[in-house]
Scaffold this active site. Sequence first.
Site, PDB file in Angstrom:
ATOM      1  N   GLY A  70     -13.627  37.824  61.152  1.00 46.65           N
ATOM      2  CA  GLY A  70     -12.185  37.853  61.364  1.00 46.65           C
ATOM      3  C   GLY A  70     -11.632  36.462  61.663  1.00 46.65           C
ATOM      4  O   GLY A  70     -10.541  36.112  61.201  1.00 46.65           O
ATOM      5  N   THR A  71     -12.375  35.701  62.403  1.00 48.32           N
ATOM      6  CA  THR A  71     -11.928  34.349  62.765  1.00 48.32           C
ATOM      7  C   THR A  71     -11.699  33.514  61.508  1.00 48.32           C
ATOM      8  O   THR A  71     -10.693  32.812  61.394  1.00 48.32           O
ATOM      9  CB  THR A  71     -12.982  33.681  63.678  1.00 48.32           C
ATOM     10  N   GLN A 180      -8.113  44.628  64.982  1.00 43.94           N
ATOM     11  CA  GLN A 180      -8.189  45.759  65.920  1.00 43.94           C
ATOM     12  C   GLN A 180      -7.416  46.982  65.445  1.00 43.94           C
ATOM     13  O   GLN A 180      -7.461  48.026  66.091  1.00 43.94           O
ATOM     14  CB  GLN A 180      -7.687  45.349  67.314  1.00 43.94           C
ATOM     15  N   SER A 200     -12.277  42.627  60.049  1.00 42.84           N
ATOM     16  CA  SER A 200     -13.616  42.158  60.432  1.00 42.84           C
ATOM     17  C   SER A 200     -14.577  43.348  60.472  1.00 42.84           C
ATOM     18  O   SER A 200     -14.236  44.414  61.003  1.00 42.84           O
ATOM     19  CB  SER A 200     -13.526  41.501  61.812  1.00 42.84           C
ATOM     20  N   HIS A 202     -17.586  43.862  62.057  1.00 44.34           N
ATOM     21  CA  HIS A 202     -18.337  44.334  63.231  1.00 44.34           C
ATOM     22  C   HIS A 202     -17.509  45.157  64.208  1.00 44.34           C
ATOM     23  O   HIS A 202     -18.040  45.714  65.164  1.00 44.34           O
ATOM     24  CB  HIS A 202     -19.047  43.170  63.936  1.00 44.34           C
ATOM     25  N   THR A 238     -22.859  32.024  47.330  1.00 52.51           N
ATOM     26  CA  THR A 238     -23.460  33.277  46.872  1.00 52.51           C
ATOM     27  C   THR A 238     -23.039  34.401  47.812  1.00 52.51           C
ATOM     28  O   THR A 238     -23.132  34.269  49.032  1.00 52.51           O
ATOM     29  CB  THR A 238     -24.994  33.142  46.815  1.00 52.51           C
ATOM     30  N   CYS A 324     -13.953  37.596  74.143  1.00 54.21           N
ATOM     31  CA  CYS A 324     -13.929  36.363  73.364  1.00 54.21           C
ATOM     32  C   CYS A 324     -13.529  35.163  74.196  1.00 54.21           C
ATOM     33  O   CYS A 324     -13.621  34.038  73.742  1.00 54.21           O
ATOM     34  CB  CYS A 324     -12.950  36.496  72.209  1.00 54.21           C
TER      35      CYS A 324
END
Length: 379
Positions: A70-71, A180, A200, A202, A238, A324
């Site tokens: 996401g970052t 989120q 994102s 995860h 790749t 975070c």
Amino acid sequence: MMAYLDNAATTKVSQTAAQAALEAMTMSFGNPSARYPLGGQAAKRLKTDRETVAKSLGCDSREIIFTSCGTEGDNWAIQAAIQKNRHVGRHIITTAIEHAAVLEPCKRLEQQGYDVTYLLPDENGSIRLDDLGAALRPDTVLVSMMLVNNETGAVLPVKEAAAMTRRLAPQAFFHTDAVQGFLKLPFTPKGLGVDLLTISGHKIHAPKGIGALYIRSGRLIDPMILGGGQESGLRSGTEPTAQIAALAAACAEGKANLQRDIAHMQELKAYTLGQLALRVPEAEQVGRGEAPHILALTLPGYKAEVLVRVLGDMGVCVSAGSACHRGKPSHVYAAMGLDKAKRDGSFRVSFSGDTQRTEVDAFLEALTEAKAKLFTSMS
Ligand code: PLP
């Protein structure tokens, strides 16, 4: 028993996603660019996976570019928008409650001479459209507003903000960090009317190391990484086919179970609040937090960091503010004007579709115990 109630920080990879990754790593493991059948098999799989991710967002597969997280999506969206609009101006609008993945690039741009307006939240942690209206200018090149705040669960009025931006600053890119919100609220980028949207893996039961940026068809942007021309030439390298396969599997699963998961998380949230009122009445909810998976709480007079550590020792995983920020005081609660006692005592409980009620019970039990312990040690 372990109670994992930190699903806004990260989620457990689902069996289906793990299986999809294993299959991609050990069976269709060829390089998708290779010109023999094993490569073709990987390329075919990649195409299907992109379509699956696109379907979960209700968009075209050509609008999905895979990223590492996401970052990266947030950083790229901001850079791309200002580059593309460099002849339009140097004004950016964002909110004071964005994730660091948006705030830090904006701060860097300020140092480089950009004018950045940070919209402040109301007492519920949301953003007022009037404030956006007042901030928009002809030289605004980008508006970046998150869909769901990661600390409070507040849902921001992205659809209305995007429409307002389109009307008052038609050149500006509209980006939303939907990390989120994805698979927690029903939405599509098209329905929201945004140009760029970050997700994102995860946070939705896929592994860490994969995300995607939605780029609205026709909104051309500059490449993120130059090289072999993968990802429509926008992000070379790749393709991480295993992570992509897992992301696609998690998207399909999350999409299929969306309504059920939302109802389940809403029920857990209401149950937690109801039980807290009975058993820990001094605990208060912070903000309104409409998102089903996030419950922001505070125990004024207690230090959340200590509380979280004590709960952790009892096998209960919750987070103090945002994981975070690694112990730094929450900029979100400060922007909301929370007093120090409430800010210091704030912590977050977050659910997923597979959270069990027994985990909430374990949390309530542990919190009652921790509170008594801390009170004794403080008095
Ligand atoms: N944006 C929001 C709202 C988040 O909650 C997070 C993760 O905590 C991110 C961005 C960053 O995502 P990632 O961890 O995939 O880089």
